[in-house]
Motif scaffolding. Structure first.
Motif, short mmCIF file in Angstrom:
data_model
loop_
_atom_site.label_atom_id
_atom_site.label_comp_id
_atom_site.label_asym_id
_atom_site.label_seq_id
_atom_site.Cartn_x
_atom_site.Cartn_y
_atom_site.Cartn_z
N ASP A 1 -5.08 1.79 -13.13
CA ASP A 1 -5.64 0.59 -12.49
C ASP A 1 -4.79 0.12 -11.29
OD1 ASP A 1 -3.41 -0.23 -13.88
OD2 ASP A 1 -4.37 -1.97 -14.81
N ASP A 2 -3.98 1.02 -10.73
CA ASP A 2 -3.11 0.66 -9.62
C ASP A 2 -3.93 0.55 -8.33
OD1 ASP A 2 -1.21 0.39 -7.63
OD2 ASP A 2 0.16 1.88 -8.48
N GLY A 3 -4.23 -0.65 -7.93
CA GLY A 3 -5.06 -0.88 -6.76
C GLY A 3 -4.33 -0.75 -5.43
N SER A 4 -3.02 -0.55 -5.48
CA SER A 4 -2.24 -0.44 -4.24
C SER A 4 -1.99 1.01 -3.83
CB SER A 4 -0.88 -1.13 -4.42
OG SER A 4 -1.04 -2.52 -4.60
N ALA A 5 -2.28 1.95 -4.72
CA ALA A 5 -1.90 3.34 -4.46
C ALA A 5 -3.09 4.27 -4.33
CB ALA A 5 -1.00 3.85 -5.59
N ILE A 6 -2.99 5.17 -3.36
CA ILE A 6 -3.95 6.26 -3.20
C ILE A 6 -3.19 7.57 -3.28
CG2 ILE A 6 -5.49 4.84 -1.80
CD1 ILE A 6 -4.45 6.25 0.70
N VAL A 7 -3.88 8.64 -3.68
CA VAL A 7 -3.23 9.93 -3.87
C VAL A 7 -3.94 10.98 -3.02
CG1 VAL A 7 -2.47 11.64 -5.56
CG2 VAL A 7 -2.79 9.26 -6.27
N ALA A 8 -3.16 11.81 -2.35
CA ALA A 8 -3.72 12.86 -1.50
C ALA A 8 -4.26 14.01 -2.35
CB ALA A 8 -2.65 13.39 -0.54
N ASP B 1 6.01 25.44 -5.03
CA ASP B 1 5.47 24.13 -5.39
C ASP B 1 5.27 23.29 -4.14
OD1 ASP B 1 4.52 22.04 -6.87
OD2 ASP B 1 6.49 21.37 -7.57
N GLY B 2 4.31 23.70 -3.34
CA GLY B 2 4.00 22.97 -2.13
C GLY B 2 4.27 23.77 -0.87
N PRO C 1 0.83 -1.22 0.00
CA PRO C 1 0.00 0.00 0.00
C PRO C 1 0.86 1.26 0.00
CG PRO C 1 -0.02 -1.04 2.17
CD PRO C 1 0.65 -2.01 1.24
N GLU C 2 0.46 2.21 -0.82
CA GLU C 2 1.24 3.43 -1.02
C GLU C 2 0.31 4.64 -1.00
OE1 GLU C 2 3.92 5.49 -4.62
OE2 GLU C 2 2.82 3.62 -4.95
N CYS C 3 0.75 5.70 -0.35
CA CYS C 3 0.06 6.98 -0.43
C CYS C 3 0.98 7.98 -1.12
CB CYS C 3 -0.33 7.50 0.95
SG CYS C 3 -1.31 9.03 0.88
N VAL C 4 0.53 8.51 -2.23
CA VAL C 4 1.31 9.47 -3.00
C VAL C 4 0.95 10.88 -2.56
CG1 VAL C 4 1.80 10.39 -5.30
CG2 VAL C 4 1.45 7.92 -4.98
N ALA C 5 1.95 11.62 -2.07
CA ALA C 5 1.79 13.03 -1.75
C ALA C 5 2.28 13.82 -2.96
CB ALA C 5 2.60 13.40 -0.51
N PRO C 6 1.38 14.49 -3.68
CA PRO C 6 1.77 15.11 -4.96
C PRO C 6 2.45 16.48 -4.79
CG PRO C 6 -0.57 15.37 -4.63
CD PRO C 6 -0.07 14.56 -3.46
N ALA C 7 3.44 16.55 -3.94
CA ALA C 7 4.24 17.76 -3.73
C ALA C 7 5.49 17.35 -2.98
CB ALA C 7 3.44 18.80 -2.94
N ASN C 8 6.34 18.30 -2.68
CA ASN C 8 7.53 18.01 -1.89
C ASN C 8 7.16 17.77 -0.43
OD1 ASN C 8 9.51 18.24 -3.97
ND2 ASN C 8 9.31 20.48 -3.89
N PRO C 9 8.04 17.14 0.35
CA PRO C 9 7.74 16.87 1.76
C PRO C 9 7.48 18.15 2.55
CG PRO C 9 9.63 15.58 1.04
CD PRO C 9 9.33 16.55 -0.07
N GLY C 10 6.63 18.02 3.57
CA GLY C 10 6.45 19.10 4.52
C GLY C 10 5.17 19.89 4.43
N GLY C 11 4.39 19.71 3.36
CA GLY C 11 3.17 20.49 3.20
C GLY C 11 1.92 19.71 3.53
N GLY C 12 0.79 20.22 3.04
CA GLY C 12 -0.50 19.63 3.35
C GLY C 12 -0.71 18.24 2.78
N VAL D 1 4.72 6.22 2.22
CA VAL D 1 4.47 7.54 1.65
C VAL D 1 5.54 7.86 0.63
CG1 VAL D 1 4.29 10.01 2.13
CG2 VAL D 1 3.34 8.36 3.75
N THR D 2 5.13 8.23 -0.57
CA THR D 2 6.05 8.66 -1.62
C THR D 2 5.65 10.05 -2.10
OG1 THR D 2 4.72 7.61 -3.37
CG2 THR D 2 6.48 6.30 -2.38
N PHE D 3 6.58 10.73 -2.75
CA PHE D 3 6.34 12.10 -3.17
C PHE D 3 6.43 12.23 -4.68
CE2 PHE D 3 7.87 12.13 1.15
CZ PHE D 3 6.93 12.95 1.79
N MET D 4 5.48 12.97 -5.26
CA MET D 4 5.43 13.18 -6.70
C MET D 4 5.12 14.65 -6.97
SD MET D 4 3.12 11.11 -9.54
CE MET D 4 3.63 9.50 -8.89
N PRO D 5 6.09 15.55 -6.73
CA PRO D 5 5.83 16.99 -6.89
C PRO D 5 5.63 17.37 -8.35
CG PRO D 5 8.16 16.61 -6.49
CD PRO D 5 7.48 15.28 -6.30
N GLY D 6 4.98 18.51 -8.53
CA GLY D 6 4.78 19.04 -9.87
C GLY D 6 3.38 19.57 -10.08
#
Length: 323
Positions: A83-90, A186-187, A29-40, A62-67
């Motif tokens: 179709d990635d059933g293991s990942a959720i995105v904030a 950016d975040g 299980p993975e949660c993607v934070a779509p920004a750099n670390p430290g923000g919301g 937790v992984t980060f995907m900024p942009g």
């Protein structure tokens, strides 16, 4: 024109789900934070990581995907990871606004599966600990007399929810949003670093992401943009309304998945969140992150998202952000 109460329906819906006692079997299980670390977005994923721990078979990473304040991740989950059933995105209210403004490209709210909420957050007017500003009035007086003398910054471009917080303050000071001297980052993490480094003077951020900085004494929250005072550790902080400024901003936080995720994989995550919502432990995690216990998932959340998108489109049109 007043831009407030954009998530009233969400904040009023504090329903608890039916307890699910078995752990959801989710591989990696993975949660993607779509920004750099430290923000919301980071904060949102940490709620999932900690709050779901007893309810999933493996720890949530937790992984980060900024942009693009979420645009890169939104497009990634609409192309390569649908179709990635293991990942959720904030996501947050700002993500919904960016969809409306076309900042996420050709995809819209119908191109993902809305999963669950992490809670509600509120806007905050923040300065560094050594700032000459000691009250919201200090900031508002300078915005009224010389807007260009106040450097405001946040994790979002013009038209973003963080920009809107500053724009509302600017309007309440008697000026126009375009008079505001605003720097986009950016975040939230980048904006906080700029505040601490002296590149900006006022950060229009969120209450929840301030918890570690309050403890360290690095920053001061001059006011929250909540409808009323929050519980500890924020109970000593006045609201903007208390200070005489009619400005509110409520932020909802949650998670989505790719649109082609199977019903079975989607339901595993829904079950995990519903199980977590029914516990005092999850409420404690929310409180520690400065969040109101806003708990919705699955079809209920999707329906509320659709309603909220309509409200946001109306607000954005009134603000002149879309035609």
């Amino acid at each position: 024109m007043k831009i407030t109460h954009i998530t009233t329906a969400f904040v009023c819906a504090l329903g608890l789900g039916t307890p699910v006692f078995a752990q959801s079997e989710i591989d990696n299980p993975e949660c993607v934070a779509p920004a750099n670390p430290g923000g919301g977005f980071d904060l949102t994923c940490r709620v999932a990581q900690t709050g779901l721990e007893p309810h999933v078979s493996e720890p949530v990473q937790v992984t980060f995907m900024p942009g693009g304040i979420g645009a890169v991740a939104f497009n990634q989950f609409n192309t390569n990871r649908t179709d990635d059933g293991s990942a959720i995105v904030a996501w947050s209210t700002g993500s919904l606004l960016n969809i409306i403004l076309g900042k996420y490209g050709e995809f819209d709210e119908n191109d993902v599966r809305w999963l669950a909420t992490a809670g509600a957050d509120f806007g905050a007017v923040v300065v560094s600990a050594d700032s000459e500003y000691n009250s919201l009035k200090d900031v508002m007086d300078d915005l009224a007399s010389d807007p260009q003398s106040v450097v405001v910054g946040a994790g979002g471009s013009v038209g973003s929810q963080d920009w809107m917080k500053g724009a509302l303050l600017m309007r309440e000071a008697g000026g126009t949003p375009m008079q505001m001297r605003y720097v986009a980052f950016d975040g939230g993490g980048d904006a906080i670093a700029a505040l601490l480094g002296g590149s900006i003077e006022v950060y229009t951020g969120d209450v929840g992401e301030m918890v570690p900085y309050l403890e360290s004494g690095d920053m001061k929250i001059l006011a929250t943009l909540a409808p009323e005072r929050l519980d500890a550790p924020f109970d000593e902080i006045p609201t903007a309304k208390e200070e005489g400024y009619d400005v509110e901003w409520t932020i909802m936080r949650g998670f989505y998945m790719g649109k082609d995720v199977s019903d079975a994989d989607y339901q595993k995550w829904v079950d995990a969140f519903e199980a977590a919502y029914a516990t005092e432990e999850f409420a404690k995690v929310q409180n520690e992150r400065g969040l109101l216990p806003l708990n919705m998932s699955g079809e209920e959340l999707t329906s509320s998202i659709n309603t909220t998108m309509g409200e946001l489109r109306t607000i954005a049109t009134e603000a002149g952000l879309i035609q």
